[in-house]
Design an enzyme around this catalytic site. Sequence first.
Site, mmCIF file in Angstrom:
data_model
loop_
_atom_site.group_PDB
_atom_site.id
_atom_site.type_symbol
_atom_site.label_atom_id
_atom_site.label_comp_id
_atom_site.label_asym_id
_atom_site.label_seq_id
_atom_site.Cartn_x
_atom_site.Cartn_y
_atom_site.Cartn_z
ATOM 1 N N ARG A 50 0.812 -1.222 0.000
ATOM 2 C CA ARG A 50 0.000 0.000 0.000
ATOM 3 C C ARG A 50 0.845 1.272 0.000
ATOM 4 N NH1 ARG A 50 -3.682 -0.706 4.352
ATOM 5 N NH2 ARG A 50 -2.151 0.331 5.647
ATOM 6 N N TYR A 103 -10.416 25.854 -7.824
ATOM 7 C CA TYR A 103 -11.154 24.801 -8.537
ATOM 8 C C TYR A 103 -12.418 24.425 -7.748
ATOM 9 C CZ TYR A 103 -11.648 20.112 -10.638
ATOM 10 O OH TYR A 103 -12.105 18.974 -11.256
ATOM 11 N N ASP A 175 -2.300 24.941 -5.656
ATOM 12 C CA ASP A 175 -2.588 24.044 -6.767
ATOM 13 C C ASP A 175 -1.843 24.644 -7.951
ATOM 14 O OD1 ASP A 175 -3.627 22.900 -9.099
ATOM 15 O OD2 ASP A 175 -5.542 22.460 -8.140
ATOM 16 N N LYS A 200 -3.311 16.227 -15.889
ATOM 17 C CA LYS A 200 -3.265 17.217 -16.982
ATOM 18 C C LYS A 200 -1.956 17.071 -17.768
ATOM 19 C CE LYS A 200 -6.982 18.562 -14.834
ATOM 20 N NZ LYS A 200 -8.279 18.010 -15.168
#
Length: 383
Positions: A50, A103, A175, A200
Amino acid sequence: MRDDTRLTRLGRPHDERGQVNPSVARGSTMLAASADTLYNFPEGRTHYGRVGLETHNALRGALTELQGGAGTSLTSSGLMANTLSILASVEAGGRVLAADCIYGPVRSFLTNVLPRYGVTAEFFAPDMGAQIADLITDDVQAILLESPGSLTMELQDIPAVTKVAREKGVITIIDDTWSAGLTLKPLQLGVDYAAQALTKYVGGHSDLLLGAVVARDEALFNRLQSTERSFGFHTGPDDVYLALRGLRSMAVRMERSFQSSLTIADWLKSRPEVGHILHPAHEDHPQNALFKRDFSGGCGLFSVEFPGWDIPRSERFLDALEVFGMGFSWGGYESLAIHCDPQLKRTKTAQKHDGALIRFSIGMEAPEDLIADLEKGLAAASA
Ligand SMILES: Cc1ncc(COP(=O)(O)O)c(C=O)c1O
């Protein structure tokens, strides 16, 4: 070495196997060599899948070096890169200050989810710079920036905000998906956590959802990583591999999109239907000086004002485009256009643009073909 060169080298194995790229390492169980190492795995060995294996380490290492940070956490989406950074920074009773242009889904997290855990949010005018000091009360624990905002393209004065925040002991988060950590180095400007959607430009092919947060120093990284691990967040190695592969060509793709976007922006500016060009690198952008000061380049995402246009007219324009697709993401090889007005949700400062705001993500196509397509759109909008 310059970033273009580093992007071809970071996160590669450079070992005796001779493989150019790391393997896609899949695994949950990791076997211990002997009973006495079961609770004490040797240095450099992972005790459980994990936490990520070879492929994860390669991408995390590459992003950490590219941004000059202390460590990176990977997240299953760009949205989660933002929410993880926030969760690592706050505790009950605290408050987050967020730029009014962030956003939308991050805004929802701040206003709908965090209050359930005793943390509130307040939005601020993105251009307020050092004056943000007036909003920093004792309960403010984090400041969230998105520069440029991915719809309205508003820039924030990052060094001015981080200076004040540092003096007041407040964590800063950005961001920085627009720069992909390549053309802006937020950690060097004093930001604590640089979050981005690898979905992106790093992915670059519209086939991947992934995010990353790079922490400025060791203490911030420990805080980030322990939050990530306690929640059990995990990313799949195939997606991680795709992001690493995208990184190799990212500088070239971004530069091509950037140059095409400037050509298209200039062409749009010559058209009577067009108002302001909200491209941070275009001289028409009201904060172009901040762009020139802080960024070393750009990308293909920008917005344009169409004064007097209503939504039906924007829809006629978009429906007539054939090369541009309509879709909510950006940074892929294919060009996209959307009208933004239905998703602008500001609370602190009024939306300043005149008429409709249309956002373009310029891909790899020839700019001449994109301009011809836009001409068709403008004709349909005027009909
Ligand atoms: C600025 C910005 N941050 C984060 C995201 C979210 O990324 P993801 O779709 O990987 O969650 C987006 C997506 O459009 C974005 O534009």
